[in-house]
Structure formats: C-alpha cells, structure tokens
Design an enzyme around this catalytic site. Structure first.
Site, PDB file in Angstrom:
ATOM      1  N   ASP A  21       0.831  -1.203   0.000  1.00  0.00           N
ATOM      2  CA  ASP A  21       0.000   0.000   0.000  1.00  0.00           C
ATOM      3  C   ASP A  21       0.867   1.256   0.000  1.00  0.00           C
ATOM      4  O   ASP A  21       1.981   1.254   0.524  1.00  0.00           O
ATOM      5  CB  ASP A  21      -0.928  -0.024   1.232  1.00  0.00           C
ATOM      6  CG  ASP A  21      -2.089   0.937   1.076  1.00  0.00           C
ATOM      7  OD1 ASP A  21      -2.450   1.262  -0.072  1.00  0.00           O
ATOM      8  OD2 ASP A  21      -2.644   1.373   2.106  1.00  0.00           O
ATOM      9  N   GLY A  22       0.309   2.319  -0.573  1.00  0.00           N
ATOM     10  CA  GLY A  22       0.974   3.627  -0.510  1.00  0.00           C
ATOM     11  C   GLY A  22       1.485   4.140  -1.851  1.00  0.00           C
ATOM     12  O   GLY A  22       2.103   5.206  -1.910  1.00  0.00           O
ATOM     13  N   HIS A  38       2.300   3.480  -9.109  1.00  0.00           N
ATOM     14  CA  HIS A  38       2.159   2.047  -9.390  1.00  0.00           C
ATOM     15  C   HIS A  38       3.374   1.535 -10.170  1.00  0.00           C
ATOM     16  O   HIS A  38       3.847   0.428  -9.939  1.00  0.00           O
ATOM     17  CB  HIS A  38       0.865   1.778 -10.175  1.00  0.00           C
ATOM     18  CG  HIS A  38      -0.379   2.140  -9.398  1.00  0.00           C
ATOM     19  ND1 HIS A  38      -0.557   1.769  -8.075  1.00  0.00           N
ATOM     20  CD2 HIS A  38      -1.494   2.850  -9.728  1.00  0.00           C
ATOM     21  CE1 HIS A  38      -1.725   2.225  -7.644  1.00  0.00           C
ATOM     22  NE2 HIS A  38      -2.312   2.891  -8.626  1.00  0.00           N
ATOM     23  N   TRP A  70     -11.992  -2.252  -7.913  1.00  0.00           N
ATOM     24  CA  TRP A  70     -12.777  -1.948  -9.124  1.00  0.00           C
ATOM     25  C   TRP A  70     -13.493  -0.613  -8.967  1.00  0.00           C
ATOM     26  O   TRP A  70     -13.946  -0.023  -9.938  1.00  0.00           O
ATOM     27  CB  TRP A  70     -13.820  -3.041  -9.386  1.00  0.00           C
ATOM     28  CG  TRP A  70     -13.272  -4.332  -9.899  1.00  0.00           C
ATOM     29  CD1 TRP A  70     -13.267  -5.533  -9.231  1.00  0.00           C
ATOM     30  CD2 TRP A  70     -12.679  -4.604 -11.181  1.00  0.00           C
ATOM     31  NE1 TRP A  70     -12.699  -6.517 -10.016  1.00  0.00           N
ATOM     32  CE2 TRP A  70     -12.340  -5.965 -11.224  1.00  0.00           C
ATOM     33  CE3 TRP A  70     -12.410  -3.811 -12.304  1.00  0.00           C
ATOM     34  CZ2 TRP A  70     -11.732  -6.561 -12.332  1.00  0.00           C
ATOM     35  CZ3 TRP A  70     -11.817  -4.397 -13.407  1.00  0.00           C
ATOM     36  CH2 TRP A  70     -11.485  -5.759 -13.413  1.00  0.00           C
ATOM     37  N   LEU A 132      11.090 -20.234  -5.394  1.00  0.00           N
ATOM     38  CA  LEU A 132      10.174 -19.324  -4.697  1.00  0.00           C
ATOM     39  C   LEU A 132       8.802 -19.437  -5.334  1.00  0.00           C
ATOM     40  O   LEU A 132       8.662 -19.350  -6.551  1.00  0.00           O
ATOM     41  CB  LEU A 132      10.668 -17.873  -4.813  1.00  0.00           C
ATOM     42  CG  LEU A 132       9.740 -16.807  -4.203  1.00  0.00           C
ATOM     43  CD1 LEU A 132       9.737 -16.881  -2.678  1.00  0.00           C
ATOM     44  CD2 LEU A 132      10.140 -15.398  -4.649  1.00  0.00           C
ATOM     45  N   ARG A 188       2.178  -4.913   5.994  1.00  0.00           N
ATOM     46  CA  ARG A 188       1.415  -3.876   5.258  1.00  0.00           C
ATOM     47  C   ARG A 188       2.233  -2.593   5.282  1.00  0.00           C
ATOM     48  O   ARG A 188       2.575  -2.091   6.361  1.00  0.00           O
ATOM     49  CB  ARG A 188       0.039  -3.628   5.868  1.00  0.00           C
ATOM     50  CG  ARG A 188      -0.698  -2.527   5.072  1.00  0.00           C
ATOM     51  CD  ARG A 188      -2.159  -2.367   5.422  1.00  0.00           C
ATOM     52  NE  ARG A 188      -2.771  -1.412   4.486  1.00  0.00           N
ATOM     53  CZ  ARG A 188      -4.030  -1.462   4.068  1.00  0.00           C
ATOM     54  NH1 ARG A 188      -4.828  -2.402   4.502  1.00  0.00           N
ATOM     55  NH2 ARG A 188      -4.492  -0.568   3.220  1.00  0.00           N
ATOM     56  N   GLU A 207       1.636 -13.435  11.963  1.00  0.00           N
ATOM     57  CA  GLU A 207       2.192 -12.297  12.693  1.00  0.00           C
ATOM     58  C   GLU A 207       2.000 -11.072  11.796  1.00  0.00           C
ATOM     59  O   GLU A 207       2.225 -11.141  10.587  1.00  0.00           O
ATOM     60  CB  GLU A 207       3.689 -12.518  12.961  1.00  0.00           C
ATOM     61  CG  GLU A 207       3.985 -13.711  13.853  1.00  0.00           C
ATOM     62  CD  GLU A 207       3.424 -13.545  15.262  1.00  0.00           C
ATOM     63  OE1 GLU A 207       3.371 -12.403  15.764  1.00  0.00           O
ATOM     64  OE2 GLU A 207       3.025 -14.576  15.856  1.00  0.00           O
TER      65      GLU A 207
HETATM   66  C1  IPE Z   1      -5.425  -2.823  -0.389  1.00  0.00           C
HETATM   67  O1  IPE Z   1      -5.118  -1.495  -0.472  1.00  0.00           O
HETATM   68  C2  IPE Z   1      -5.329  -3.482  -1.727  1.00  0.00           C
HETATM   69  C3  IPE Z   1      -4.008  -3.606  -2.299  1.00  0.00           C
HETATM   70  C4  IPE Z   1      -2.875  -3.318  -1.729  1.00  0.00           C
HETATM   71  C5  IPE Z   1      -3.983  -4.156  -3.614  1.00  0.00           C
HETATM   72  P1  IPE Z   1      -6.257  -0.391  -0.553  1.00  0.00           P
HETATM   73  O2  IPE Z   1      -5.556   0.922  -0.609  1.00  0.00           O
HETATM   74  O3  IPE Z   1      -7.199  -0.696  -1.653  1.00  0.00           O
HETATM   75  O4  IPE Z   1      -7.010  -0.592   0.841  1.00  0.00           O
HETATM   76  P2  IPE Z   1      -7.847   0.442   1.705  1.00  0.00           P
HETATM   77  O5  IPE Z   1      -8.824   1.100   0.771  1.00  0.00           O
HETATM   78  O6  IPE Z   1      -6.897   1.439   2.271  1.00  0.00           O
HETATM   79  O7  IPE Z   1      -8.485  -0.387   2.768  1.00  0.00           O
HETATM   80  C1  IPE Z   2      -1.647   0.208  -3.339  1.00  0.00           C
HETATM   81  O1  IPE Z   2      -1.453   1.580  -3.381  1.00  0.00           O
HETATM   82  C2  IPE Z   2      -1.846  -0.389  -4.708  1.00  0.00           C
HETATM   83  C3  IPE Z   2      -3.228  -0.765  -4.987  1.00  0.00           C
HETATM   84  C4  IPE Z   2      -4.228  -0.703  -4.176  1.00  0.00           C
HETATM   85  C5  IPE Z   2      -3.497  -1.229  -6.316  1.00  0.00           C
HETATM   86  P1  IPE Z   2      -2.678   2.588  -3.382  1.00  0.00           P
HETATM   87  O2  IPE Z   2      -3.040   2.882  -4.806  1.00  0.00           O
HETATM   88  O3  IPE Z   2      -3.792   2.113  -2.529  1.00  0.00           O
HETATM   89  O4  IPE Z   2      -1.971   3.829  -2.749  1.00  0.00           O
HETATM   90  P2  IPE Z   2      -2.577   4.831  -1.654  1.00  0.00           P
HETATM   91  O5  IPE Z   2      -3.047   4.012  -0.490  1.00  0.00           O
HETATM   92  O6  IPE Z   2      -3.698   5.562  -2.325  1.00  0.00           O
HETATM   93  O7  IPE Z   2      -1.426   5.706  -1.311  1.00  0.00           O
HETATM   94 MG    MG Z   3      -4.193   2.319  -0.520  1.00  0.00          MG
END
Ligand code: IPE
Ligand code: IPE
Ligand code: MG
Length: 250
Positions: A21-22, A38, A70, A132, A188, A207
């Site tokens: 995430d991020g 991305h 989606w 892996l 995460r 964990e």
């Molecule tokens: C979870 O991240 C999905 C992926 C990392 C692919 P999201 O950014 O979609 O999750 P929420 O919306 O913060 O819960």
């Molecule tokens: C995770 O990063 C990748 C996917 C969910 C596909 P995000 O796109 O959710 O990035 P943030 O959370 O908005 O920073």
């Molecule tokens: Mg996110």
C-alpha cells in the site's frame, strides 16, 4: 561404521504476504500521477522478489489488486492492469534464472483477456520452478473466497479445516499442485493498520507487521527489519510455551 544420526534441520521456511500500500500517496507527494506510483511499485516488487529467498521465504503472496479496487477510476485500473500484464510477461522471461514459480490468485472471470493471457503464459512458463512460490493476488477478496467455498461445502455434513483450505485454494485458482499455505508473516506498508480483505482465512495465526514506509520506497533492508522482528516473536498458536508449561507443572 555406524551411520551418523546427526542431520541438519533447516530453519522453517516462511510464507510472507505483503499488502503493498501507498503507491498513490507516494506519487501524489511528488506531484506525479497515481500511475507513476504504481510503476515505481512494480520496481519494489522486483527488488523484494529477488531478496525474498535469502531471508528464508519460500512463498510470497502479493496483493496487487483487490476486488474492492474496481471502485477506482477506470483510468487508474487500466494503468494498473497494463503494468501487471507487463510484469507477468517480463518476470516469466527471467523466472528460470531465479527459480521463481509464478501464479495468480483471485477471480479470473472479470479480467481483461490480455491480462488473462499474461497470467496463463507466466504460469505455464514457470510451472517447473521450485525456488520461490510467488503468488500475485489479482481481483482477490478473502471474504468472497470464503463465501464461495462455504457455498460449495453446504451439502457436506462434516468438513475438516484441511479440506476447507484445499477448496479455498481451488476457488481462487491456486495451481492444483501447490499446497494451500497459512501465512506466517503479513507486512502492510503505507501506514494503515488493516487487512482490507486479504487472506482472511490464511492469516488466522499470521504475525502482523505494519510500517509507515510507502510501498515504492520499500527495500530489501526494510524486509530484513521485518523478518528480524518476526524471528523474535513468540508464536504460541494458543498453547503455553514449553518453558512456562514445565514451571507451572512443577
Ligand atoms: C489494499 O489497499 C489493496 C491492495 C494493496 C492491492 P487499498 O488501498 O485498496 O485498501 P484500503 O482502501 O486502504 O483499505
Ligand atoms: C496500493 O497503493 C496499490 C493498490 C491498491 C493497487 P494505493 O493505490 O492504494 O496507494 P494509496 O493508499 O492511495 O497511497
Ligand atoms: Mg491504498
């Protein structure tokens, strides 16, 4: 001469799951479009896939696109799928070198045909690799996988957890010869502390490790920190550790 009874027990191999995430925030903080985040995220994936085996990781499941994603702008979804398709093709081309087996978990019926082709070609090209086990979760929802498995099981009177896990792997298209695996460690990135519908059944005793680091910035050094932290944890699975049990019994 008597055969030696000493043998080396290898350290337990780890199934690591990462909620990457991020990406969006990483890009926005640089004045870039989310798709740039991305793209940088894919580079982080490559770094971590290369580094994982040296930390005792033999299975790595990466959350790339959740069924809830989606809801995002179709342009962002399109950009993400384009990057993922490229990743499946390019990673498959070099997978033999690194002995990586690639598969995708999640629904397949809503994916564009080009994405499906990329997944299937990566899966067949790497099916013989054993170093892996890399699982990419695409259009994945843990809750939906459990629900579909439960529906399938509804006519059975008794179902073991092992059988349920096996069927759960099947509904998410995990290759038949790969075992369903409980997650040992879930990381995460991006600062949020939630599961967002990832591997709900498989994480029963995982964990959990949360880091503020945005996914595109995540490096092998960050992975090492997480693994060290994990190795120091006391995993009890509901039992009492042997040292405590012997004290309380005396
Ligand atoms: C979870 O991240 C999905 C992926 C990392 C692919 P999201 O950014 O979609 O999750 P929420 O919306 O913060 O819960
Ligand atoms: C995770 O990063 C990748 C996917 C969910 C596909 P995000 O796109 O959710 O990035 P943030 O959370 O908005 O920073
Ligand atoms: Mg996110």
């Amino acid at each position: 001469m008597k055969e030696s009874t000493l043998y080396i027990v290898p350290p337990k191999q780890i199934h690591l799951a990462i909620l990457m995430d991020g990406n969006g925030r990483w890009a926005e903080s640089r004045g870039l479009p989310r798709s740039a985040g991305h793209r940088a995220g894919v580079e982080a994936v490559r770094r971590i896939v290369r580094a994982a085996p040296s930390f005792g990781i033999d299975a790595l499941t990466l959350f790339a696109f959740s069924s809830s994603n989606w809801q995002r702008d179709p342009q962002e979804v399109g950009a993400l799928f384009g990057l993922l398709e490229k990743f499946f093709f390019s990673e498959a081309a070099t997978a033999a070198q690194h002995d990586v087996r690639i598969s995708a978990i999640g629904r397949r019926d809503r994916l564009p045909s080009t994405m499906l082709a990329a997944i299937e070609s990566a899966e067949s090209a790497t099916a013989g690799n054993t170093g892996l086990d890399l699982r990419i979760a695409v259009d994945y929802s843990g809750r939906e996988a459990i629900l579909r498995t439960a529906c399938w099981m509804v006519s059975s009177t008794e179902v073991t957890q092992r059988e349920f896990s096996r069927r759960l792997a099947e509904v998410t298209h995990t290759p038949e010869d790969l075992p369903s695996r409980d997650v040992d460690l879930l990381i995460r990135t991006g600062g949020e502390q939630r599961l967002s519908d990832f591997l709900l059944w498989e994480c029963a005793y995982a964990e959990l490790y949360f880091t503020e680091r945005m996914w595109p910035d995540f490096t092998a050094a960050d992975l090492e920190l997480a693994i060290r932290d994990f190795r120091g944890r006391d995993r009890r699975f509901g039992a009492v550790p042997a040292s405590v049990a012997s004290v309380s019994a005396s």
